[in-house]
Design a protein around this motif. Structure first.
Motif, short mmCIF file in Angstrom:
data_model
loop_
_atom_site.label_atom_id
_atom_site.label_comp_id
_atom_site.label_asym_id
_atom_site.label_seq_id
_atom_site.Cartn_x
_atom_site.Cartn_y
_atom_site.Cartn_z
N VAL A 143 1.43 17.21 -13.70
CA VAL A 143 2.58 16.21 -13.05
C VAL A 143 2.09 15.84 -11.42
N ALA A 144 1.64 16.77 -10.81
CA ALA A 144 1.10 16.42 -9.47
C ALA A 144 -0.07 15.34 -9.49
N LEU A 145 -1.01 15.90 -10.45
CA LEU A 145 -2.27 14.86 -10.68
C LEU A 145 -1.88 13.61 -10.90
N VAL A 146 -0.84 13.45 -12.01
CA VAL A 146 -0.22 12.17 -12.48
C VAL A 146 0.10 11.35 -11.10
N LEU A 147 1.13 11.95 -10.49
CA LEU A 147 1.97 11.26 -9.50
C LEU A 147 0.82 10.98 -8.33
N TRP A 148 -0.15 11.70 -7.98
CA TRP A 148 -0.99 11.53 -7.04
C TRP A 148 -1.76 10.30 -7.49
N GLY A 149 -2.56 10.40 -8.51
CA GLY A 149 -3.35 9.43 -9.13
C GLY A 149 -2.82 8.17 -9.11
N ALA A 150 -1.30 8.02 -9.77
CA ALA A 150 -0.83 6.81 -9.72
C ALA A 150 -0.60 6.03 -8.44
N ASP A 151 -0.14 6.99 -7.45
CA ASP A 151 0.00 6.42 -5.95
C ASP A 151 -1.48 5.90 -5.70
N ARG A 152 -2.83 6.59 -5.57
CA ARG A 152 -3.98 6.09 -5.30
C ARG A 152 -4.22 4.90 -6.13
N LEU A 153 -3.89 4.90 -7.14
CA LEU A 153 -4.33 3.54 -8.20
C LEU A 153 -3.63 2.44 -7.57
N THR A 154 -2.13 2.50 -7.27
CA THR A 154 -1.51 1.53 -6.86
C THR A 154 -1.98 0.84 -5.52
N LEU A 163 -8.32 -10.34 -2.22
CA LEU A 163 -8.59 -11.67 -3.33
C LEU A 163 -7.61 -12.45 -2.77
N LYS A 164 -6.60 -12.62 -2.00
CA LYS A 164 -5.72 -13.33 -1.66
C LYS A 164 -4.57 -13.54 -2.72
N VAL A 165 -4.26 -12.82 -3.63
CA VAL A 165 -3.31 -12.44 -4.44
C VAL A 165 -1.97 -12.54 -3.52
N PRO A 166 -0.91 -13.36 -3.87
CA PRO A 166 0.38 -13.41 -3.04
C PRO A 166 1.15 -12.07 -3.32
N GLU A 167 1.71 -11.63 -2.25
CA GLU A 167 2.50 -10.48 -2.30
C GLU A 167 3.57 -10.15 -3.39
N ILE A 168 4.23 -11.39 -3.82
CA ILE A 168 5.00 -11.36 -4.77
C ILE A 168 4.43 -11.00 -6.11
N ILE A 169 3.32 -11.47 -6.26
CA ILE A 169 2.65 -11.05 -7.79
C ILE A 169 2.20 -9.67 -7.58
N ILE A 170 1.75 -9.20 -6.36
CA ILE A 170 1.30 -7.77 -6.54
C ILE A 170 2.40 -6.84 -6.82
N GLY A 171 3.73 -7.02 -6.20
CA GLY A 171 4.74 -6.27 -6.26
C GLY A 171 5.34 -6.38 -7.84
N LEU A 172 5.28 -7.48 -8.42
CA LEU A 172 5.70 -7.66 -9.68
C LEU A 172 4.68 -7.15 -10.92
N THR A 173 3.50 -6.94 -10.39
CA THR A 173 2.21 -6.49 -11.37
C THR A 173 1.98 -4.99 -10.92
N ILE A 174 1.10 -5.03 -10.03
CA ILE A 174 0.54 -3.74 -9.68
C ILE A 174 1.29 -2.61 -9.33
N VAL A 175 2.46 -2.69 -8.31
CA VAL A 175 3.13 -1.88 -7.83
C VAL A 175 4.24 -1.48 -9.09
N ALA A 176 4.58 -2.37 -9.90
CA ALA A 176 5.58 -2.25 -11.00
C ALA A 176 4.78 -1.40 -11.97
N ALA A 177 3.83 -1.60 -12.34
CA ALA A 177 3.04 -0.83 -13.03
C ALA A 177 2.53 0.51 -12.78
N GLY A 178 2.25 0.68 -11.46
CA GLY A 178 2.01 1.94 -10.73
C GLY A 178 2.99 2.75 -10.94
N THR A 179 4.39 2.57 -10.95
CA THR A 179 5.26 3.55 -10.93
C THR A 179 5.48 3.88 -12.56
N SER A 180 5.14 3.04 -13.29
CA SER A 180 5.15 3.30 -14.67
C SER A 180 3.75 3.86 -15.20
#
Length: 320
Positions: free
Chosen positions: A12-23, A33-50
């Motif tokens: 669990v610790a490795l998975v949670l820490w890895g998800a945080d670093r990946l995100t 790469l100049k991707v808008p913040e809203i896109i980052i939030g809806l894709t990368i951050v959302a996928a990171g917690t999942s």
């Protein structure tokens, strides 16, 4: 068995820490790469917690323990809607936007209904043991996820059309961003394997089905990012982030995670019952009902959600 429980904690610790670093790494690279913040939030951050649910479910399917994969998602979604929303609302009443009530929560309800129907295999029966979530079912779920992302991104970009500036903060050197992404992925893979293997062995030693282990231990472990994010957001008065995190995660879990898992390896249902699926559906339906009344989830409503989850958990334990 104590060693297996230790492996579960380390996993669990490795998975949670890895998800945080990946995100963190992926978000930094996206900003460069100049991707808008809203896109980052809806894709990368959302996928990171999942990401924990994704890796645990995929590894479970590949290891031939699909009950763990389905139980992980069903258990995580029930915990998200009941315990996480409940605790967050008790910390501070949650104000819900009209768009969340009219678009986001209904999409989560629809995803839950879709999973229920796919698990029934077109038959009106109480028992779903032995039913399959096929590759075709996986494609249907992935199509639903593509629709959700298209609608969410279109609405977000439309709402933020006037905000074109890019955030300069939170960036890191490219090499460090890439290193974070690779290190995060490595921790997710290693942690998921360790976690799934240990949970499977514990289930075998206790004589408990992998579905029940998935609904409880695995679901609780992989839902930690959502719990931490939502409670902190609620305490800071950012209820939109708290409820958005839960709803987005629930949609990701069903449509993307189970869709991808089924595409990789069709899943036969064995340890998940109709009661578990109906609890998942009822949990998000209650969140919808409480949100729609006064566009607020009050403390007492949060207490009701939390009490129902504790009662459900007690029922699961009584079935062991």
């Amino acid at each position: 068995m104590l060693l297996q429980f230790l492996f579960i904690v380390v996993g669990v610790a490795l998975v949670l820490w890895g998800a945080d670093r990946l995100t963190e790494g992926a978000a930094s690279l996206a900003r460069r790469l100049k991707v808008p913040e809203i896109i980052i939030g809806l894709t990368i951050v959302a996928a990171g917690t999942s990401a924990p649910e994704l890796f645990v479910s995929v590894v479970s399917a590949l290891n031939g323990t699909p009950d763990l994969a389905v139980g992980n998602v069903v258990g995580s979604n029930t915990m998200n809607a009941m315990l996480i929303v409940g605790v967050s609302a008790m910390v501070a009443p949650m104000v819900i936007s009209r768009s969340t009530v009219s678009r986001d929560i209904p999409f989560s309800v629809a995803a839950s209904v879709l999973l229920l129907l796919l698990c029934m295999d077109g038959m009106l029966c109480w028992s779903i043991s032995g039913h399959m979530i096929s590759r075709l079912d996986g494609i249907v779920m992935l199509m639903g996820f593509a629709l959700f992302m298209a609608v969410a991104l279109r609405q977000a970009l439309k709402s933020h059309a006037a905000e074109q500036q890019e955030a300069e903060g939170g960036q890191m050197p490219v090499w460090r961003g890439l290193a974070y992404v690779l290190l995060g992925l490595l921790c997710l893979v290693v942690g998921s394997n360790l976690f799934v293997d240990a949970a499977t062995k514990v289930a075998q030693q206790l004589g408990v089905s992998q579905g029940v282990i998935g609904l409880t231990i695995v679901a609780g472990g992989t839902s930690l990012p959502e719990l931490a994010t939502s409670v902190v957001a609620a305490r800071k008065g950012q209820s939109a982030i708290a409820i958005g995190n839960v709803i987005g995660s629930n949609v990701f879990n069903i449509l993307l995670i189970l869709g991808l898992t089924a595409l990789i390896s069709p899943m036969q249902i064995g340890g998940i019952t109709m009661v578990d699926l109906l609890m998942m559906l009822m949990s998000i339906a209650l969140v919808w009902l409480f949100s729609a009344t006064k566009l607020t989830i009050a403390r007492w409503e949060g207490a009701v959600l939390t009490a129902l989850y504790v009662a459900y958990l007690g029922w699961l334990i009584s079935q062991l």
